[in-house]
Design a protein around this motif. Sequence first.
Motif, PDB file in Angstrom:
ATOM      1  N   GLN A  19     -19.590 -10.650 -13.380  1.00 16.36           N
ATOM      2  CA  GLN A  19     -20.243  -9.541 -12.690  1.00 16.36           C
ATOM      3  C   GLN A  19     -19.204  -8.609 -12.060  1.00 16.36           C
ATOM      4  O   GLN A  19     -19.329  -7.378 -12.116  1.00 16.36           O
ATOM      5  N   HIS A  20     -18.169  -9.184 -11.462  1.00 14.70           N
ATOM      6  CA  HIS A  20     -17.130  -8.386 -10.844  1.00 14.70           C
ATOM      7  C   HIS A  20     -16.402  -7.549 -11.892  1.00 14.70           C
ATOM      8  O   HIS A  20     -16.111  -6.351 -11.671  1.00 14.70           O
ATOM      9  N   HIS A  21     -16.125  -8.160 -13.041  1.00 10.99           N
ATOM     10  CA  HIS A  21     -15.439  -7.435 -14.102  1.00 10.99           C
ATOM     11  C   HIS A  21     -16.294  -6.272 -14.601  1.00 10.99           C
ATOM     12  O   HIS A  21     -15.784  -5.175 -14.873  1.00 10.99           O
ATOM     13  N   THR A  22     -17.593  -6.494 -14.700  1.00  9.28           N
ATOM     14  CA  THR A  22     -18.497  -5.424 -15.146  1.00  9.28           C
ATOM     15  C   THR A  22     -18.476  -4.253 -14.174  1.00  9.28           C
ATOM     16  O   THR A  22     -18.431  -3.085 -14.581  1.00  9.28           O
ATOM     17  N   GLU A  23     -18.498  -4.560 -12.862  1.00  4.58           N
ATOM     18  CA  GLU A  23     -18.419  -3.500 -11.866  1.00  4.58           C
ATOM     19  C   GLU A  23     -17.126  -2.702 -12.007  1.00  4.58           C
ATOM     20  O   GLU A  23     -17.111  -1.474 -11.863  1.00  4.58           O
ATOM     21  N   GLU A  24     -16.030  -3.385 -12.313  1.00  7.27           N
ATOM     22  CA  GLU A  24     -14.752  -2.705 -12.490  1.00  7.27           C
ATOM     23  C   GLU A  24     -14.783  -1.792 -13.716  1.00  7.27           C
ATOM     24  O   GLU A  24     -14.208  -0.697 -13.705  1.00  7.27           O
ATOM     25  N   VAL A  25     -15.445  -2.240 -14.781  1.00 13.22           N
ATOM     26  CA  VAL A  25     -15.582  -1.408 -15.984  1.00 13.22           C
ATOM     27  C   VAL A  25     -16.358  -0.137 -15.647  1.00 13.22           C
ATOM     28  O   VAL A  25     -15.960   0.970 -16.019  1.00 13.22           O
ATOM     29  N   TRP A  26     -17.472  -0.295 -14.923  1.00 15.60           N
ATOM     30  CA  TRP A  26     -18.258   0.869 -14.519  1.00 15.60           C
ATOM     31  C   TRP A  26     -17.403   1.841 -13.690  1.00 15.60           C
ATOM     32  O   TRP A  26     -17.437   3.053 -13.907  1.00 15.60           O
ATOM     33  N   LYS A  27     -16.675   1.282 -12.736  1.00 12.73           N
ATOM     34  CA  LYS A  27     -15.882   2.109 -11.839  1.00 12.73           C
ATOM     35  C   LYS A  27     -14.821   2.877 -12.615  1.00 12.73           C
ATOM     36  O   LYS A  27     -14.590   4.075 -12.352  1.00 12.73           O
ATOM     37  N   ARG A  28     -14.170   2.210 -13.578  1.00 11.73           N
ATOM     38  CA  ARG A  28     -13.151   2.900 -14.384  1.00 11.73           C
ATOM     39  C   ARG A  28     -13.787   4.015 -15.208  1.00 11.73           C
ATOM     40  O   ARG A  28     -13.244   5.115 -15.324  1.00 11.73           O
ATOM     41  N   ASN A  29     -14.938   3.708 -15.798  1.00 12.65           N
ATOM     42  CA  ASN A  29     -15.622   4.731 -16.604  1.00 12.65           C
ATOM     43  C   ASN A  29     -15.973   5.960 -15.758  1.00 12.65           C
ATOM     44  O   ASN A  29     -15.767   7.097 -16.174  1.00 12.65           O
ATOM     45  N   GLU A  30     -16.513   5.723 -14.563  1.00 12.90           N
ATOM     46  CA  GLU A  30     -16.887   6.850 -13.707  1.00 12.90           C
ATOM     47  C   GLU A  30     -15.657   7.592 -13.202  1.00 12.90           C
ATOM     48  O   GLU A  30     -15.717   8.804 -12.965  1.00 12.90           O
ATOM     49  N   GLY A  31     -14.542   6.867 -13.063  1.00 16.05           N
ATOM     50  CA  GLY A  31     -13.300   7.527 -12.679  1.00 16.05           C
ATOM     51  C   GLY A  31     -12.845   8.518 -13.746  1.00 16.05           C
ATOM     52  O   GLY A  31     -12.364   9.620 -13.431  1.00 16.05           O
ATOM     53  N   GLN A  32     -13.014   8.137 -15.015  1.00 11.06           N
ATOM     54  CA  GLN A  32     -12.663   9.048 -16.108  1.00 11.06           C
ATOM     55  C   GLN A  32     -13.563  10.286 -16.101  1.00 11.06           C
ATOM     56  O   GLN A  32     -13.100  11.412 -16.303  1.00 11.06           O
ATOM     57  N   ILE A  33     -14.865  10.057 -15.880  1.00  8.61           N
ATOM     58  CA  ILE A  33     -15.794  11.193 -15.837  1.00  8.61           C
ATOM     59  C   ILE A  33     -15.461  12.093 -14.655  1.00  8.61           C
ATOM     60  O   ILE A  33     -15.462  13.326 -14.777  1.00  8.61           O
ATOM     61  N   ALA A  34     -15.187  11.485 -13.495  1.00  5.31           N
ATOM     62  CA  ALA A  34     -14.869  12.271 -12.303  1.00  5.31           C
ATOM     63  C   ALA A  34     -13.631  13.132 -12.540  1.00  5.31           C
ATOM     64  O   ALA A  34     -13.598  14.310 -12.144  1.00  5.31           O
ATOM     65  N   ALA A  35     -12.616  12.564 -13.184  1.00  9.01           N
ATOM     66  CA  ALA A  35     -11.394  13.328 -13.462  1.00  9.01           C
ATOM     67  C   ALA A  35     -11.695  14.508 -14.387  1.00  9.01           C
ATOM     68  O   ALA A  35     -11.164  15.614 -14.200  1.00  9.01           O
ATOM     69  N   ALA A  36     -12.544  14.279 -15.388  1.00  3.14           N
ATOM     70  CA  ALA A  36     -12.913  15.363 -16.313  1.00  3.14           C
ATOM     71  C   ALA A  36     -13.720  16.438 -15.598  1.00  3.14           C
ATOM     72  O   ALA A  36     -13.524  17.642 -15.830  1.00  3.14           O
ATOM     73  N   ILE A  37     -14.631  16.027 -14.701  1.00  6.79           N
ATOM     74  CA  ILE A  37     -15.420  16.991 -13.927  1.00  6.79           C
ATOM     75  C   ILE A  37     -14.505  17.836 -13.048  1.00  6.79           C
ATOM     76  O   ILE A  37     -14.630  19.071 -12.988  1.00  6.79           O
ATOM     77  N   ASP A  38     -13.583  17.169 -12.355  1.00  4.59           N
ATOM     78  CA  ASP A  38     -12.655  17.896 -11.474  1.00  4.59           C
ATOM     79  C   ASP A  38     -11.879  18.953 -12.239  1.00  4.59           C
ATOM     80  O   ASP A  38     -11.683  20.069 -11.746  1.00  4.59           O
ATOM     81  N   GLU A  39     -11.453  18.630 -13.451  1.00  2.00           N
ATOM     82  CA  GLU A  39     -10.684  19.583 -14.249  1.00  2.00           C
ATOM     83  C   GLU A  39     -11.534  20.790 -14.633  1.00  2.00           C
ATOM     84  O   GLU A  39     -11.082  21.943 -14.533  1.00  2.00           O
ATOM     85  N   VAL A  40     -12.776  20.544 -15.050  1.00  2.00           N
ATOM     86  CA  VAL A  40     -13.658  21.650 -15.448  1.00  2.00           C
ATOM     87  C   VAL A  40     -13.991  22.524 -14.246  1.00  2.00           C
ATOM     88  O   VAL A  40     -13.950  23.760 -14.327  1.00  2.00           O
ATOM     89  N   VAL A  41     -14.322  21.901 -13.118  1.00  2.00           N
ATOM     90  CA  VAL A  41     -14.659  22.667 -11.906  1.00  2.00           C
ATOM     91  C   VAL A  41     -13.472  23.496 -11.446  1.00  2.00           C
ATOM     92  O   VAL A  41     -13.613  24.674 -11.094  1.00  2.00           O
ATOM     93  N   ARG A  42     -12.297  22.890 -11.462  1.00  2.00           N
ATOM     94  CA  ARG A  42     -11.095  23.601 -11.002  1.00  2.00           C
ATOM     95  C   ARG A  42     -10.750  24.772 -11.927  1.00  2.00           C
ATOM     96  O   ARG A  42     -10.511  25.893 -11.468  1.00  2.00           O
ATOM     97  N   ASP A  43     -10.740  24.530 -13.227  1.00  2.00           N
ATOM     98  CA  ASP A  43     -10.329  25.574 -14.174  1.00  2.00           C
ATOM     99  C   ASP A  43     -11.331  26.724 -14.244  1.00  2.00           C
ATOM    100  O   ASP A  43     -10.948  27.877 -14.463  1.00  2.00           O
ATOM    101  N   SER A  44     -12.613  26.424 -14.085  1.00  2.00           N
ATOM    102  CA  SER A  44     -13.652  27.464 -14.186  1.00  2.00           C
ATOM    103  C   SER A  44     -13.987  28.096 -12.844  1.00  2.00           C
ATOM    104  O   SER A  44     -14.722  29.082 -12.797  1.00  2.00           O
ATOM    105  N   ARG A  45     -13.495  27.506 -11.754  1.00  2.00           N
ATOM    106  CA  ARG A  45     -13.845  27.931 -10.401  1.00  2.00           C
ATOM    107  C   ARG A  45     -15.360  27.918 -10.216  1.00  2.00           C
ATOM    108  O   ARG A  45     -15.956  28.848  -9.638  1.00  2.00           O
TER     109      ARG A  45
END
Length: 422
Positions: free
Chosen positions: A174-200
């Motif tokens: 269960q702990h490992h699954t939570e870590e997988v989710w967290k890593r996946n959302e971290g990737q999405i968050a990084a991609a969102i930050d880039e789009v928001v920043r570049d497009s203002r």
Amino acid sequence: MADFGSERIADLYRRPGSVSSAYVDVTQDARNPRRTSTLRQRTMREALTEAGAPEIDANTIVELVEEPPGVGGPMGRLMIVRQGVVEVNEVLTGEPLGELLVAYGPVPSLLPLLIHRPRDFSYVVAEAGRDGGEITLFRLSRSQPVSRVRVEGDTEFLTKVGSEDDFLANGRYQHHTEEVWKRNEGQIAAAIDEVVRDSRAELLMLTGDVRARQLLVDQLSPTSRDVLHVVPTNTRPGGATQEELEADVHRHVAAIHAQDAYDALERLGTGQGNGLSEIDFAAVVRALQQGQVDVLLLAASRPPGETLIALDREPWLAATPADALGAGELGSVPAVDALIRAAILTDARVIVVSPGALPAEVSAAALLRWSTLPASVETPTAAEAELADLPSRGDAVTFPRRRSSSGISDTGTDSGQDRPER
């Protein structure tokens, strides 16, 4: 049109030649759409002919008005045609401003566009799941998405499962699954930050899996969180409806426009005391001629009824031929069209405020880039004031007695009372 932001509006205003403008309510009548279409075409053709539009423009507009809008609900269509060439063909969602508005002249009538879409800006819609997500960048002036980014996350051990046989192993899983989710959302968050920043982007709408949203929000940058709004629905499963998401997007876009208008009206009030705003019509015209206007405010319920002269170069508009300053005259046009054109061509913003927002007698107001008041004399410091009170050389004067630190004179009496008159 694929893109119709401020730059294209300015380009449209610079083109020579008279132009036909038409705005019409194209909301579909489900009861009798064919009859509605026939009446609309006939009424539009008659109105354009009466306005002086050439037949080639009238024919083109009548054909355009019957194009499928591609969206539902109440809407209007704005069409600008010059010698049969389509320059604007915009479907504007929202309650129509009227059944039909037409004009023909040297300046296109773009007031309906600015009422429906006061300002162009970017916004982002992000759909998050535990296995990845999708980030779509939109712009108000474009009918289709600007870009779309798909983030594929780790799918191994993605689902938690119970196990009664090995409690410790299940806990580690269960702990490992939570870590997988967290890593996946971290990737999405990084991609969102880039789009928001570049497009203002000024708005970020987040939807998707509840747990995925929670993990993602915690990893967004402060810039993204500042414009974040979470939609409490999951649009990612197959067949999920987009209606709630679209309604929320429209609501938040409207809130941004409303805040713009509120801020402008606040500046209008405070600027009256320091020469940074104008509500007199003639003063607004002069400020536009000088490129002094930062924001032009127009009353939606009572656009200026006067006419002004449109010019082919700066100062872009004039009240009389004597004010043209050598620029060529394009012709006399409705004041509201001349004001908007001059504002756009001098990089000023235009905001159409709701009825009652401006004083009853005011049809146009302006927020200025610099003050109309003369530079004020700076208030002297205490030391400068004291020096200014000292006598000049040769003046006869009796100096006051020196004060002690307590503010009492050497004689023990109040120093203010003991000071001799000069």
